[in-house]
Motif scaffolding. Structure first.
Motif, short mmCIF file in Angstrom:
data_model
loop_
_atom_site.label_atom_id
_atom_site.label_comp_id
_atom_site.label_asym_id
_atom_site.label_seq_id
_atom_site.Cartn_x
_atom_site.Cartn_y
_atom_site.Cartn_z
N MET A 135 0.70 -1.22 -0.07
CA MET A 135 0.01 0.04 -0.16
C MET A 135 0.93 1.33 0.06
O MET A 135 0.45 2.31 -0.56
N ARG A 136 1.97 1.19 0.54
CA ARG A 136 2.84 2.55 0.76
C ARG A 136 3.44 2.75 -0.55
O ARG A 136 3.40 3.88 -1.17
N GLN A 137 3.82 1.36 -1.37
CA GLN A 137 4.34 1.81 -2.69
C GLN A 137 3.36 2.46 -3.47
O GLN A 137 3.55 3.33 -4.40
N ARG A 138 2.07 2.06 -3.51
CA ARG A 138 0.98 2.66 -4.28
C ARG A 138 0.88 4.13 -3.92
O ARG A 138 0.64 4.96 -5.05
N VAL A 139 0.85 4.44 -2.77
CA VAL A 139 0.72 5.94 -2.37
C VAL A 139 2.01 6.73 -2.77
O VAL A 139 1.58 7.64 -3.49
N ALA A 140 3.17 6.03 -2.96
CA ALA A 140 4.19 6.76 -3.43
C ALA A 140 3.86 6.83 -4.93
O ALA A 140 4.63 7.97 -5.44
#
Length: 248
Positions: free
Chosen positions: A134-139
């Protein structure tokens, strides 16, 4: 297909205690509009150096770099570089805020992207509550919030465990293709490059020169995870491994 980027006779040298070190030598390359291009090569061959030059982070080089007129590009680093004290939404709009482009329209666009790609329930949550994927998607959403034509990805999945890496590569690939963005990705992972790319550039050991370019044509090409099952996958893997192994 038109070119979004043309590189002609790129050369880059560093000064060290032992004298001048050449990192890139006479590199020429065209990048097509809308393609996913990966750059691979042995460790330390100059992959990230080239990406930094293309992104404008290093202007000390010789040669020509010609972008399509009025191009906008973004750079997604190895680490997600999200701020844990900010919410998902606040992280996603940070690039727009720094560029002073945080208009009502752009705010709505970011909310639309967060909703479209499965983060709607986390908009007001702190980053610390998210999984690595999810963090990578936000990034990535922060990266594409400025509506770039071209994205530079520097080992974007290297901090993730193997299973998460596979899932996130699917997520990132689908978002990029859906938003019709050109990508130049640096990776050391041959399988990752084959599963995601339209073309793969192989660099020689330092100083980096253009050793080979592969057009990746897979049966029933779709998502990165499914692409790994294609009958041609192992053939490309073997060829690319031999290319890089000869550089070591």
């Amino acid at each position: 297909m038109n070119n979004i980027l043309v590189i002609k006779n790129l050369n880059k040298s560093y000064n060290s205690l032992n004298g001048e070190v050449q990192a890139v030598h006479n590199l020429s390359l065209n990048v097509k509009d809308g393609e996913f291009l990966s750059i691979i090569g042995s460790s330390g061959c100059g992959k990230s150096t080239i990406l930094n030059i293309l992104a404008g982070l290093d202007r000390d080089y010789d040669g020509e770099i010609q972008f399509k007129d009025n191009i906008k590009f973004s750079y997604m680093l190895q680490e997600d570089a999200l701020f844990p004290w900010l919410t998902v939404y606040e992280n996603a709009v940070l690039g727009l805020k720094l560029q002073k482009k945080l208009t009502k329209e752009n705010k709505e666009y970011v909310k639309y992207l967060l909703s479209k790609y499965g983060l709607n329930d986390f908009i007001d949550k702190k980053i610390s509550s998210l999984s690595g994927g999810m963090r990578q998607r936000v990034a990535l959403i922060r990266t594409i919030a400025i509506k770039p034509d071209l994205i530079f990805l520097d080992e974007p999945f290297s901090a993730l465990d193997y299973q998460t890496r596979l899932k996130v590569s699917d997520d990132i690939y689908n978002i990029i293709k859906e938003e019709k963005i050109t990508v130049i990705m640096v990776t050391h992972d041959i399988a990752e490059a084959i599963s995601m790319s339209d073309r793969i550039v192989v660099l020689s050991k330092r100083p980096a020169t253009l050793k080979n370019i592969y057009e990746i044509e897979l049966t029933d090409k779709s998502s990165p995870i499914n692409n790994r099952k294609a009958p041609e996958f192992s053939i490309y893997y073997d060829k690319l491994w031999r290319d890089i192994d000869e550089n070591i």
